[in-house]
Write a protein that holds these residues in place. Sequence first.
Motif, PDB file in Angstrom:
ATOM      1  N   ILE A  92       9.274  -0.527 -70.858  1.00 35.60           N
ATOM      2  CA  ILE A  92       9.031  -0.532 -72.305  1.00 35.60           C
ATOM      3  C   ILE A  92       7.535  -0.467 -72.605  1.00 35.60           C
ATOM      4  CG2 ILE A  92       9.259  -1.931 -74.386  1.00 35.60           C
ATOM      5  CD1 ILE A  92      11.913  -2.936 -73.260  1.00 35.60           C
ATOM      6  N   LEU A  93       6.725  -1.204 -71.829  1.00 39.87           N
ATOM      7  CA  LEU A  93       5.278  -1.183 -72.045  1.00 39.87           C
ATOM      8  C   LEU A  93       4.676   0.171 -71.666  1.00 39.87           C
ATOM      9  CD1 LEU A  93       4.284  -4.747 -70.802  1.00 39.87           C
ATOM     10  CD2 LEU A  93       4.617  -3.969 -73.148  1.00 39.87           C
ATOM     11  N   GLU A  94       5.212   0.797 -70.638  1.00 42.35           N
ATOM     12  CA  GLU A  94       4.708   2.125 -70.260  1.00 42.35           C
ATOM     13  C   GLU A  94       5.005   3.160 -71.337  1.00 42.35           C
ATOM     14  OE1 GLU A  94       6.475   3.053 -66.562  1.00 42.35           O
ATOM     15  OE2 GLU A  94       5.102   1.818 -65.375  1.00 42.35           O
ATOM     16  N   LYS A 114       0.171   2.264 -80.113  1.00 40.02           N
ATOM     17  CA  LYS A 114      -0.625   1.541 -79.117  1.00 40.02           C
ATOM     18  C   LYS A 114      -1.147   0.225 -79.691  1.00 40.02           C
ATOM     19  CE  LYS A 114      -3.663   4.135 -77.025  1.00 40.02           C
ATOM     20  NZ  LYS A 114      -4.675   5.214 -76.856  1.00 40.02           N
ATOM     21  N   LYS A 115      -1.639   0.284 -80.924  1.00 36.87           N
ATOM     22  CA  LYS A 115      -2.161  -0.932 -81.553  1.00 36.87           C
ATOM     23  C   LYS A 115      -1.054  -1.955 -81.807  1.00 36.87           C
ATOM     24  CE  LYS A 115      -4.849  -2.381 -85.581  1.00 36.87           C
ATOM     25  NZ  LYS A 115      -5.524  -1.920 -86.823  1.00 36.87           N
ATOM     26  N   LEU A 116       0.113  -1.469 -82.274  1.00 33.37           N
ATOM     27  CA  LEU A 116       1.224  -2.378 -82.547  1.00 33.37           C
ATOM     28  C   LEU A 116       1.746  -3.014 -81.261  1.00 33.37           C
ATOM     29  CD1 LEU A 116       3.263  -3.535 -84.587  1.00 33.37           C
ATOM     30  CD2 LEU A 116       4.672  -1.493 -84.197  1.00 33.37           C
ATOM     31  N   SER A 117       1.795  -2.272 -80.171  1.00 37.73           N
ATOM     32  CA  SER A 117       2.288  -2.827 -78.904  1.00 37.73           C
ATOM     33  C   SER A 117       1.358  -3.913 -78.373  1.00 37.73           C
ATOM     34  CB  SER A 117       2.443  -1.706 -77.876  1.00 37.73           C
ATOM     35  OG  SER A 117       1.195  -1.071 -77.643  1.00 37.73           O
ATOM     36  N   LEU A 118       0.060  -3.758 -78.540  1.00 36.14           N
ATOM     37  CA  LEU A 118      -0.879  -4.801 -78.108  1.00 36.14           C
ATOM     38  C   LEU A 118      -0.691  -6.071 -78.925  1.00 36.14           C
ATOM     39  CD1 LEU A 118      -4.207  -2.829 -77.552  1.00 36.14           C
ATOM     40  CD2 LEU A 118      -2.730  -3.808 -75.819  1.00 36.14           C
ATOM     41  N   GLU A 119      -0.627  -5.918 -80.237  1.00 34.64           N
ATOM     42  CA  GLU A 119      -0.435  -7.089 -81.088  1.00 34.64           C
ATOM     43  C   GLU A 119       0.892  -7.788 -80.792  1.00 34.64           C
ATOM     44  OE1 GLU A 119      -0.709  -5.558 -84.993  1.00 34.64           O
ATOM     45  OE2 GLU A 119      -2.892  -5.295 -84.956  1.00 34.64           O
ATOM     46  N   THR A 120       1.949  -6.989 -80.560  1.00 38.94           N
ATOM     47  CA  THR A 120       3.272  -7.574 -80.307  1.00 38.94           C
ATOM     48  C   THR A 120       3.309  -8.312 -78.979  1.00 38.94           C
ATOM     49  OG1 THR A 120       4.269  -5.771 -81.573  1.00 38.94           O
ATOM     50  CG2 THR A 120       5.709  -7.039 -80.134  1.00 38.94           C
ATOM     51  N   MET A 121       2.707  -7.737 -77.943  1.00 37.29           N
ATOM     52  CA  MET A 121       2.689  -8.401 -76.641  1.00 37.29           C
ATOM     53  C   MET A 121       1.952  -9.726 -76.706  1.00 37.29           C
ATOM     54  SD  MET A 121       3.786  -8.130 -73.605  1.00 37.29           S
ATOM     55  CE  MET A 121       3.537  -8.966 -72.049  1.00 37.29           C
ATOM     56  N   PHE A 150      -6.811  -7.216 -75.259  1.00 40.67           N
ATOM     57  CA  PHE A 150      -5.909  -7.489 -76.369  1.00 40.67           C
ATOM     58  C   PHE A 150      -6.663  -7.842 -77.648  1.00 40.67           C
ATOM     59  CE2 PHE A 150      -3.235  -8.103 -72.668  1.00 40.67           C
ATOM     60  CZ  PHE A 150      -2.044  -7.508 -73.054  1.00 40.67           C
ATOM     61  N   ASN A 151      -7.957  -8.120 -77.536  1.00 41.33           N
ATOM     62  CA  ASN A 151      -8.758  -8.372 -78.731  1.00 41.33           C
ATOM     63  C   ASN A 151      -9.292  -7.086 -79.352  1.00 41.33           C
ATOM     64  OD1 ASN A 151      -8.481 -11.190 -78.448  1.00 41.33           O
ATOM     65  ND2 ASN A 151     -10.149 -11.227 -76.942  1.00 41.33           N
ATOM     66  N   ASP A 152      -9.163  -5.975 -78.634  1.00 40.36           N
ATOM     67  CA  ASP A 152      -9.613  -4.691 -79.135  1.00 40.36           C
ATOM     68  C   ASP A 152      -8.536  -4.122 -80.052  1.00 40.36           C
ATOM     69  OD1 ASP A 152     -10.794  -2.323 -79.654  1.00 40.36           O
ATOM     70  OD2 ASP A 152     -10.808  -1.575 -77.595  1.00 40.36           O
ATOM     71  N   MET A 153      -8.781  -4.175 -81.334  1.00 39.59           N
ATOM     72  CA  MET A 153      -7.775  -3.751 -82.287  1.00 39.59           C
ATOM     73  C   MET A 153      -7.668  -2.229 -82.397  1.00 39.59           C
ATOM     74  SD  MET A 153      -6.745  -6.638 -82.902  1.00 39.59           S
ATOM     75  CE  MET A 153      -5.455  -6.164 -84.013  1.00 39.59           C
ATOM     76  N   GLU A 154      -8.588  -1.511 -81.739  1.00 42.80           N
ATOM     77  CA  GLU A 154      -8.493  -0.057 -81.744  1.00 42.80           C
ATOM     78  C   GLU A 154      -7.528   0.456 -80.682  1.00 42.80           C
ATOM     79  OE1 GLU A 154      -9.791   1.877 -83.939  1.00 42.80           O
ATOM     80  OE2 GLU A 154     -10.813   0.260 -84.994  1.00 42.80           O
ATOM     81  N   ALA A 155      -7.027  -0.453 -79.880  1.00 46.93           N
ATOM     82  CA  ALA A 155      -6.019  -0.120 -78.868  1.00 46.93           C
ATOM     83  C   ALA A 155      -6.520   0.952 -77.908  1.00 46.93           C
ATOM     84  CB  ALA A 155      -4.717   0.336 -79.533  1.00 46.93           C
ATOM     85  N   ARG A 156      -7.729   0.790 -77.439  1.00 45.11           N
ATOM     86  CA  ARG A 156      -8.271   1.734 -76.473  1.00 45.11           C
ATOM     87  C   ARG A 156      -7.888   1.302 -75.066  1.00 45.11           C
ATOM     88  NH1 ARG A 156     -14.454   1.529 -77.955  1.00 45.11           N
ATOM     89  NH2 ARG A 156     -13.871  -0.672 -77.917  1.00 45.11           N
ATOM     90  N   SER A 157      -7.646   2.248 -74.229  1.00 48.30           N
ATOM     91  CA  SER A 157      -7.307   1.953 -72.846  1.00 48.30           C
ATOM     92  C   SER A 157      -8.559   1.554 -72.075  1.00 48.30           C
ATOM     93  CB  SER A 157      -6.648   3.172 -72.196  1.00 48.30           C
ATOM     94  OG  SER A 157      -7.564   4.247 -72.158  1.00 48.30           O
ATOM     95  N   ALA A 158      -8.333   1.043 -70.864  1.00 50.46           N
ATOM     96  CA  ALA A 158      -9.467   0.609 -70.049  1.00 50.46           C
ATOM     97  C   ALA A 158     -10.372   1.785 -69.697  1.00 50.46           C
ATOM     98  CB  ALA A 158      -8.957  -0.071 -68.780  1.00 50.46           C
TER      99      ALA A 158
END
Length: 641
Positions: A92-94, A114-121, A150-158
Amino acid sequence: MSMDLKDPKTLAKAVEALTTSGVAELDEKELKKVKKICKSTPESIPFLYDVVMVQLKKKHSEIRLSTFQLIIEIFQRSHAFREKIVNNLQEILELSMDISGQLPLPKAARERLKKLSLETMKDWVQKFGEGYKKLSLAYNYLKQVKKVDFNDMEARSALERQVEEEKSKKMNNIWKERVKRITGEMRDAQGDIQDCCTQLKSCFELLLPTLKNFDYAGDIDLEADQSEDFANSRVHGLAQSSRQAIQVEVGASSGQKLIPTDENEAIIENLRDQHTILDHKLLPMAKAWCVTLAKAGDICDSDSLKKAIDVKQILEEMDSKAKDLGVDLKGKNQDNSDSDTDDDDFVEVEPKPDFEASVLYEPQDLIQVATRDPQPSTSGTQKTQSTWTLLQEDQADDPTTAAATLTKLKAHIRPSNLPKIDPSLRKDVPVLPYDVDLYNWGEEIKPQKVIIDNEKLRFWGGSGRDDDEMVIPGSDAAMRERSIAFTGSFEPVQWSCRAPLATGRLCPRKDRVKCPLHGKIIPRDNMGNPSNLADKLALEKIAQDKMAANPDWQDPQLLQDIKASTGKDLRIVRKGDKKKQKRKFPGLTDIGAIENNTRARLEKKIFNRSSMKRVASTVNRIEANKFQDKFGDQFNYVFSK
């Protein structure tokens, strides 16, 4: 008609309606229907999970976003659904977090997912982390191994954050180097700036002196002088009750130029030199310093920027004062100074008598110049001279003399009775590069042979036996002939289509055979009518066939009006007409239209298999012709055809 809540199709239709709407938020009516089915029939939770996973795997970010929103709603209320999600959390995360690959289009929905999945997790770990250990482990894995912030609200990858950090670090280093370079330039140019400003100030003071430049022997009592003058005025009867003050301004007027004289010529010349240094070097350099240091921002300290601004202001003030003097700062002879200096190095030589300045191309003229008698001297005193000439009869046998050279030259002179070639005809004569056929021109050419050593199989050898010689086929022809590809000459089109247009004009297209708009080009008069009867009959037949295929009542505008008034489509569907297919989910963004851009269409045509094979064969043919022209006479290329 009552809704059957136990029917799986009802739940599947509700989930499909929720996830394929394409809106940013879930439909409340359909969401309540799904919640009601799950609450009344807990046995439908596994089926709901399967339907949700099918929708989550669709390659459309809007469908995945709506599906993930539905997962969040059911995850908060059902323990059985939470267990299903936690057990398959990695997949699901992938599909929602862009961990292993790029999420599908459209881009706006992808970024929001991407942003919603970070906040939800992060929210799930805070609420259900203690009861579901796998949530905490997944959270720590994403944070420590995958470097998910998870603090990056722009949902950028590593990877995206690492690229941006490296780019920012690289730019900071570049600006630091620029600031360091400018600081060094300011330190090095400090002496030149002070020297230039000092000399300019000195020139200003010498050309326009002020009262401060003069020293007085003592102070003058102005009040005493005024009282004494006033008393003398009363004696002469000129005293007045009020005093008058007269103010005289001393200085050069704005419209008056400083007149150069012999006394100030050296000062003005020095002023020009220093202003040239100021205008061409120092002032542009100071302006560049200010611009660069201002763009550096926090990397540059305020003292360096302030110092650069002060230097620029001082230089601009000096430049303004120099221009206000009204002196020609460029100088009259400044541009021609180099040419005058170069001309001084040459010495004028008087022209010599009997000197021919033009080159003589005809050998007869050269012989006449060499054999003519010298002219007598034009000086006042006549002197006896010998009648010596370049051609002496007794020196013709000596190859080092001019007589022997001219004798040899006479033998190669072209007879005067031969016709001369018109220079205008030489433009049409082809010019060929030097090749083997020109090298062997007029010589007898024998076929070339090669020696083959059969004992060494496929390797060439040099045994020298006559029975092993082989004649290269076509070698003698290759030495005498040359194949040249004739492309012809371009002939411009001198006629136009001239077919009547709807605007009343004639078609101006100039095609050689066929107009892409009006078909085959035929002769027409000034009104656009065909000149030949056969062409006129052919056009009338084409018009009749077109009218028979499209009757008057099939006019598109008429059919549209009938459909708007009656709701019936009377258009005749012919074989081959393509109907516009209706989209199954019109609310979703059409990914095909996004991917069907100019680049994709060009790639589809250029990188097509048949196109690439056709281009490769054409390139190979061109290369083969080129190598055949260059190396066709060599034996090893004869057998490689």
